[in-house]
Write a protein that holds these residues in place. Structure first.
Motif, PDB file in Angstrom:
ATOM      1  N   TRP A  92       0.846  -1.205   0.000  1.00  0.00           N
ATOM      2  CA  TRP A  92       0.000   0.000   0.000  1.00  0.00           C
ATOM      3  C   TRP A  92       0.880   1.252   0.000  1.00  0.00           C
ATOM      4  CZ3 TRP A  92      -5.414   0.627   0.374  1.00  0.00           C
ATOM      5  CH2 TRP A  92      -5.856   1.914   0.663  1.00  0.00           C
ATOM      6  N   LEU A  93       1.941   1.206   0.814  1.00  0.00           N
ATOM      7  CA  LEU A  93       2.838   2.353   0.919  1.00  0.00           C
ATOM      8  C   LEU A  93       3.848   2.415  -0.222  1.00  0.00           C
ATOM      9  CD1 LEU A  93       3.587   2.298   4.756  1.00  0.00           C
ATOM     10  CD2 LEU A  93       2.113   3.896   3.506  1.00  0.00           C
ATOM     11  N   LYS A  94       3.773   1.432  -1.117  1.00  0.00           N
ATOM     12  CA  LYS A  94       4.691   1.347  -2.258  1.00  0.00           C
ATOM     13  C   LYS A  94       6.149   1.272  -1.816  1.00  0.00           C
ATOM     14  CE  LYS A  94       1.460   3.826  -5.158  1.00  0.00           C
ATOM     15  NZ  LYS A  94       1.093   5.114  -5.681  1.00  0.00           N
ATOM     16  N   LEU A  95       6.386   0.547  -0.706  1.00  0.00           N
ATOM     17  CA  LEU A  95       7.765   0.305  -0.310  1.00  0.00           C
ATOM     18  C   LEU A  95       8.399  -0.554  -1.402  1.00  0.00           C
ATOM     19  CD1 LEU A  95       7.354  -0.438   3.514  1.00  0.00           C
ATOM     20  CD2 LEU A  95       7.969   1.708   2.399  1.00  0.00           C
ATOM     21  N   PRO A  96       9.694  -0.465  -1.623  1.00  0.00           N
ATOM     22  CA  PRO A  96      10.325  -1.181  -2.741  1.00  0.00           C
ATOM     23  C   PRO A  96      10.096  -2.700  -2.640  1.00  0.00           C
ATOM     24  CG  PRO A  96      11.971  -0.165  -1.313  1.00  0.00           C
ATOM     25  CD  PRO A  96      10.650   0.290  -0.828  1.00  0.00           C
ATOM     26  N   PHE A  97       9.596  -3.276  -3.729  1.00  0.00           N
ATOM     27  CA  PHE A  97       9.170  -4.675  -3.750  1.00  0.00           C
ATOM     28  C   PHE A  97      10.276  -5.654  -3.392  1.00  0.00           C
ATOM     29  CE2 PHE A  97       8.490  -8.659  -6.178  1.00  0.00           C
ATOM     30  CZ  PHE A  97       7.355  -9.107  -5.503  1.00  0.00           C
ATOM     31  N   TRP A  98      11.389  -5.653  -4.120  1.00  0.00           N
ATOM     32  CA  TRP A  98      12.421  -6.669  -3.911  1.00  0.00           C
ATOM     33  C   TRP A  98      13.079  -6.581  -2.535  1.00  0.00           C
ATOM     34  CZ3 TRP A  98      11.777 -10.860  -6.244  1.00  0.00           C
ATOM     35  CH2 TRP A  98      11.263 -10.904  -7.532  1.00  0.00           C
ATOM     36  N   PRO A  99      13.390  -5.394  -2.023  1.00  0.00           N
ATOM     37  CA  PRO A  99      13.909  -5.360  -0.648  1.00  0.00           C
ATOM     38  C   PRO A  99      12.880  -5.897   0.362  1.00  0.00           C
ATOM     39  CG  PRO A  99      14.491  -3.339  -1.761  1.00  0.00           C
ATOM     40  CD  PRO A  99      13.551  -4.081  -2.682  1.00  0.00           C
ATOM     41  N   CYS A 100      11.599  -5.590   0.149  1.00  0.00           N
ATOM     42  CA  CYS A 100      10.561  -6.126   1.039  1.00  0.00           C
ATOM     43  C   CYS A 100      10.558  -7.654   0.986  1.00  0.00           C
ATOM     44  CB  CYS A 100       9.180  -5.595   0.663  1.00  0.00           C
ATOM     45  SG  CYS A 100       8.887  -3.895   1.144  1.00  0.00           S
ATOM     46  N   VAL A 101      10.616  -8.220  -0.223  1.00  0.00           N
ATOM     47  CA  VAL A 101      10.610  -9.676  -0.376  1.00  0.00           C
ATOM     48  C   VAL A 101      11.851 -10.278   0.290  1.00  0.00           C
ATOM     49  CG1 VAL A 101      10.768 -11.553  -2.064  1.00  0.00           C
ATOM     50  CG2 VAL A 101       9.171  -9.675  -2.433  1.00  0.00           C
ATOM     51  N   GLY A 102      12.983  -9.633   0.139  1.00  0.00           N
ATOM     52  CA  GLY A 102      14.206 -10.128   0.773  1.00  0.00           C
ATOM     53  C   GLY A 102      14.096 -10.157   2.292  1.00  0.00           C
ATOM     54  N   PHE A 103      13.585  -9.074   2.875  1.00  0.00           N
ATOM     55  CA  PHE A 103      13.424  -9.047   4.330  1.00  0.00           C
ATOM     56  C   PHE A 103      12.346 -10.025   4.789  1.00  0.00           C
ATOM     57  CE2 PHE A 103      15.575  -4.870   3.933  1.00  0.00           C
ATOM     58  CZ  PHE A 103      16.617  -5.135   4.794  1.00  0.00           C
ATOM     59  N   MET A 104      11.276 -10.193   3.983  1.00  0.00           N
ATOM     60  CA  MET A 104      10.270 -11.211   4.307  1.00  0.00           C
ATOM     61  C   MET A 104      10.922 -12.583   4.360  1.00  0.00           C
ATOM     62  SD  MET A 104       6.975 -10.462   1.937  1.00  0.00           S
ATOM     63  CE  MET A 104       6.772  -8.822   1.314  1.00  0.00           C
ATOM     64  N   ALA A 105      11.733 -12.899   3.362  1.00  0.00           N
ATOM     65  CA  ALA A 105      12.374 -14.215   3.284  1.00  0.00           C
ATOM     66  C   ALA A 105      13.267 -14.470   4.494  1.00  0.00           C
ATOM     67  CB  ALA A 105      13.175 -14.337   1.989  1.00  0.00           C
ATOM     68  N   ILE A 106      14.026 -13.469   4.903  1.00  0.00           N
ATOM     69  CA  ILE A 106      14.911 -13.634   6.065  1.00  0.00           C
ATOM     70  C   ILE A 106      14.085 -13.919   7.320  1.00  0.00           C
ATOM     71  CG2 ILE A 106      16.517 -12.414   7.606  1.00  0.00           C
ATOM     72  CD1 ILE A 106      17.476 -10.900   5.025  1.00  0.00           C
ATOM     73  N   GLY A 107      13.053 -13.127   7.550  1.00  0.00           N
ATOM     74  CA  GLY A 107      12.221 -13.317   8.737  1.00  0.00           C
ATOM     75  C   GLY A 107      11.499 -14.653   8.738  1.00  0.00           C
ATOM     76  N   LYS A 108      10.959 -15.028   7.590  1.00  0.00           N
ATOM     77  CA  LYS A 108      10.211 -16.280   7.490  1.00  0.00           C
ATOM     78  C   LYS A 108      11.137 -17.491   7.616  1.00  0.00           C
ATOM     79  CE  LYS A 108       6.556 -14.025   4.923  1.00  0.00           C
ATOM     80  NZ  LYS A 108       5.346 -14.377   5.601  1.00  0.00           N
ATOM     81  N   PHE A 109      12.338 -17.422   7.023  1.00  0.00           N
ATOM     82  CA  PHE A 109      13.312 -18.500   7.156  1.00  0.00           C
ATOM     83  C   PHE A 109      13.666 -18.707   8.626  1.00  0.00           C
ATOM     84  CE2 PHE A 109      17.759 -19.803   7.602  1.00  0.00           C
ATOM     85  CZ  PHE A 109      17.695 -21.058   7.004  1.00  0.00           C
ATOM     86  N   ALA A 110      13.941 -17.623   9.326  1.00  0.00           N
ATOM     87  CA  ALA A 110      14.297 -17.718  10.744  1.00  0.00           C
ATOM     88  C   ALA A 110      13.153 -18.347  11.546  1.00  0.00           C
ATOM     89  CB  ALA A 110      14.646 -16.339  11.297  1.00  0.00           C
ATOM     90  N   ARG A 111      11.919 -17.968  11.241  1.00  0.00           N
ATOM     91  CA  ARG A 111      10.771 -18.539  11.944  1.00  0.00           C
ATOM     92  C   ARG A 111      10.693 -20.044  11.726  1.00  0.00           C
ATOM     93  NH1 ARG A 111       5.038 -17.290   9.784  1.00  0.00           N
ATOM     94  NH2 ARG A 111       5.782 -18.707   8.203  1.00  0.00           N
ATOM     95  N   TYR A 112      10.749 -20.495  10.469  1.00  0.00           N
ATOM     96  CA  TYR A 112      10.637 -21.931  10.202  1.00  0.00           C
ATOM     97  C   TYR A 112      11.802 -22.698  10.812  1.00  0.00           C
ATOM     98  CZ  TYR A 112       6.661 -21.351   7.112  1.00  0.00           C
ATOM     99  OH  TYR A 112       5.429 -21.072   6.611  1.00  0.00           O
ATOM    100  N   LEU A 113      12.986 -22.142  10.733  1.00  0.00           N
ATOM    101  CA  LEU A 113      14.156 -22.806  11.293  1.00  0.00           C
ATOM    102  C   LEU A 113      13.994 -22.983  12.801  1.00  0.00           C
ATOM    103  CD1 LEU A 113      17.032 -23.915  10.855  1.00  0.00           C
ATOM    104  CD2 LEU A 113      17.856 -21.587  11.252  1.00  0.00           C
ATOM    105  N   VAL A 114      13.658 -21.914  13.491  1.00  0.00           N
ATOM    106  CA  VAL A 114      13.532 -21.970  14.945  1.00  0.00           C
ATOM    107  C   VAL A 114      12.356 -22.840  15.369  1.00  0.00           C
ATOM    108  CG1 VAL A 114      12.999 -20.559  16.983  1.00  0.00           C
ATOM    109  CG2 VAL A 114      14.718 -19.788  15.343  1.00  0.00           C
ATOM    110  N   MET A 115      11.210 -22.684  14.725  1.00  0.00           N
ATOM    111  CA  MET A 115      10.029 -23.444  15.136  1.00  0.00           C
ATOM    112  C   MET A 115      10.176 -24.934  14.853  1.00  0.00           C
ATOM    113  SD  MET A 115       6.878 -20.912  14.418  1.00  0.00           S
ATOM    114  CE  MET A 115       5.842 -21.624  15.670  1.00  0.00           C
ATOM    115  N   THR A 116      10.707 -25.302  13.702  1.00  0.00           N
ATOM    116  CA  THR A 116      10.847 -26.717  13.367  1.00  0.00           C
ATOM    117  C   THR A 116      11.919 -27.366  14.236  1.00  0.00           C
ATOM    118  OG1 THR A 116      10.177 -26.213  11.106  1.00  0.00           O
ATOM    119  CG2 THR A 116      11.205 -28.344  11.484  1.00  0.00           C
ATOM    120  N   ALA A 117      13.072 -26.734  14.339  1.00  0.00           N
ATOM    121  CA  ALA A 117      14.140 -27.292  15.179  1.00  0.00           C
ATOM    122  C   ALA A 117      13.693 -27.336  16.638  1.00  0.00           C
ATOM    123  CB  ALA A 117      15.418 -26.462  15.029  1.00  0.00           C
ATOM    124  N   GLY A 118      13.026 -26.291  17.089  1.00  0.00           N
ATOM    125  CA  GLY A 118      12.552 -26.249  18.471  1.00  0.00           C
ATOM    126  C   GLY A 118      11.546 -27.344  18.776  1.00  0.00           C
TER     127      GLY A 118
END
Length: 160
Positions: free
Chosen positions: A123-149
């Motif tokens: 909505w705020l037109k934040l830059p698409f690819w940097p947003c996707v990159g930061f989404m990927a980092i956060g989501k990867f960390a979540r799956y890694l921690v939750m599955t391993a945990g």
């Protein structure tokens, strides 16, 4: 009705189609639909521990793609409705997002607020690819921690 239920169950069965199921469920759960993909990831990994990294990576990819779709939904919503009257707390949130920019998408893994955050970034037109990159980092960390945990804290629950 049974004609399509049996093939659907077979398609989603573990472990034969586990990774494709993880991808689809992770993608859908990253949209604004209330759904969680972590139980599926843990179930597949508990059935076959050699799928730990593939499951985490496939879940990350599906969830990140879902977040990107949600970003585009927010972008389209803003295009469709240019002028919005915001309440004071909404203005604070929008200012906060604009201040942090794409980095705010690191929080897209959070329950309840993470998926709408992706839409607001669009909505705020934040830059698409940097947003996707930061989404990927956060989501990867979540799956890694939750599955391993889950596998580490509750090893008896997942013993085959």
């Amino acid at each position: 009705m049974d004609a399509w239920i049996d093939p659907l169950i077979a398609l989603l069965a573990l472990p034969g189609y586990g990774l494709s199921s993880i991808f689809v469920i992770a993608l859908i759960s990253a949209t604004l639909l209330p759904m969680g993909s972590e139980p599926m990831v843990v179930a597949v990994v508990s059935a076959n521990t050699s799928l730990f990294w593939p499951a985490v990576l496939v879940a990350t990819a599906g969830n990140t793609l879902g977040g990107a779709i949600t970003w585009w939904m927010g972008y389209g919503a803003e295009k469709a409705y240019e002028h919005v009257k915001h309440k004071p707390h909404e203005v604070r949130v929008l200012r906060w997002l604009q201040r942090f920019g794409a980095k705010a998408c690191l929080l897209s893994w959070l329950p309840i607020v993470g998926d709408p955050l992706c839409a607001v970034a669009g909505w705020l037109k934040l830059p698409f690819w940097p947003c996707v990159g930061f989404m990927a980092i956060g989501k990867f960390a979540r799956y890694l921690v939750m599955t391993a945990g889950a596998l580490w804290l509750f090893p008896g629950w997942f013993a085959g």
